[in-house]
Scaffold this motif. Sequence first.
Motif, short mmCIF file in Angstrom:
data_model
loop_
_atom_site.label_atom_id
_atom_site.label_comp_id
_atom_site.label_asym_id
_atom_site.label_seq_id
_atom_site.Cartn_x
_atom_site.Cartn_y
_atom_site.Cartn_z
N HIS A 53 0.83 -1.20 0.00
CA HIS A 53 0.00 0.00 0.00
C HIS A 53 0.87 1.26 0.00
O HIS A 53 0.60 2.21 -0.76
CB HIS A 53 -0.94 0.00 1.21
CG HIS A 53 -1.81 1.21 1.29
ND1 HIS A 53 -2.88 1.42 0.44
CD2 HIS A 53 -1.76 2.28 2.09
CE1 HIS A 53 -3.44 2.58 0.72
NE2 HIS A 53 -2.78 3.12 1.73
N LEU A 54 1.91 1.29 0.81
CA LEU A 54 2.82 2.43 0.87
C LEU A 54 3.48 2.66 -0.49
O LEU A 54 3.50 3.79 -0.99
CB LEU A 54 3.89 2.20 1.93
CG LEU A 54 5.02 3.25 1.98
CD1 LEU A 54 4.48 4.62 2.37
CD2 LEU A 54 6.11 2.79 2.93
N THR A 55 4.04 1.63 -1.09
CA THR A 55 4.72 1.81 -2.38
C THR A 55 3.74 2.23 -3.47
O THR A 55 4.07 3.07 -4.29
CB THR A 55 5.48 0.55 -2.81
OG1 THR A 55 4.60 -0.56 -2.86
CG2 THR A 55 6.63 0.26 -1.84
N HIS A 56 2.54 1.69 -3.45
CA HIS A 56 1.52 2.10 -4.43
C HIS A 56 1.18 3.58 -4.25
O HIS A 56 1.10 4.33 -5.22
CB HIS A 56 0.26 1.23 -4.26
CG HIS A 56 -0.87 1.66 -5.13
ND1 HIS A 56 -0.92 1.38 -6.48
CD2 HIS A 56 -1.97 2.39 -4.86
CE1 HIS A 56 -2.01 1.91 -6.99
NE2 HIS A 56 -2.67 2.52 -6.03
N THR A 57 1.02 4.00 -3.01
CA THR A 57 0.69 5.39 -2.73
C THR A 57 1.82 6.32 -3.17
O THR A 57 1.58 7.35 -3.82
CB THR A 57 0.41 5.58 -1.22
OG1 THR A 57 -0.70 4.75 -0.86
CG2 THR A 57 0.09 7.04 -0.89
N LEU A 58 3.05 5.96 -2.86
CA LEU A 58 4.19 6.81 -3.24
C LEU A 58 4.37 6.90 -4.75
O LEU A 58 4.73 7.95 -5.28
CB LEU A 58 5.48 6.28 -2.59
CG LEU A 58 5.54 6.40 -1.07
CD1 LEU A 58 6.78 5.70 -0.53
CD2 LEU A 58 5.50 7.85 -0.63
N LYS A 59 4.11 5.80 -5.45
CA LYS A 59 4.23 5.83 -6.92
C LYS A 59 3.19 6.72 -7.57
O LYS A 59 3.40 7.22 -8.66
CB LYS A 59 4.07 4.41 -7.48
CG LYS A 59 5.25 3.53 -7.23
CD LYS A 59 5.01 2.13 -7.77
CE LYS A 59 6.14 1.20 -7.44
NZ LYS A 59 5.87 -0.16 -7.93
N ASN A 60 2.08 6.94 -6.88
CA ASN A 60 0.98 7.71 -7.46
C ASN A 60 0.89 9.14 -6.91
O ASN A 60 -0.15 9.78 -7.07
CB ASN A 60 -0.33 6.97 -7.24
CG ASN A 60 -0.38 5.71 -8.06
OD1 ASN A 60 -0.34 5.77 -9.29
ND2 ASN A 60 -0.43 4.57 -7.41
N LEU A 61 1.94 9.63 -6.30
CA LEU A 61 1.94 11.01 -5.81
C LEU A 61 2.05 11.99 -6.96
O LEU A 61 2.67 11.80 -7.93
CB LEU A 61 3.09 11.24 -4.84
CG LEU A 61 2.93 10.59 -3.46
CD1 LEU A 61 4.18 10.84 -2.63
CD2 LEU A 61 1.73 11.15 -2.74
#
Length: 61
Positions: A53-61
Motif C-alpha cells: 500500500h505504501l509503495t503504491h501510494t508513493l508511486k501515485n503522488l
Amino acid sequence: MNVSTATWRKASRSSDKGDNCVEVASVPNIVALRDSKDPDGANILLTHEDFRHLTHTLKNL
C-alpha cells in the motif's frame, strides 16, 4: 522485533551518491525500512500488505 540479523538491501530508487538511501529487509511476515546513513537508528516495520500500500501510494503522488 529484532532485525539485527536481517539482510538489508538498498532500495532501487535510492541515490547512487550515497545520500537519501533507504534500505529494506524482508523478515518473516514483516518488511523493515531504515536510513542507510543511520543503520543503528530507528526502523519502520510494516506488514507486506502495508508495504504494498505504501509503495503504491508513493508511486501515485
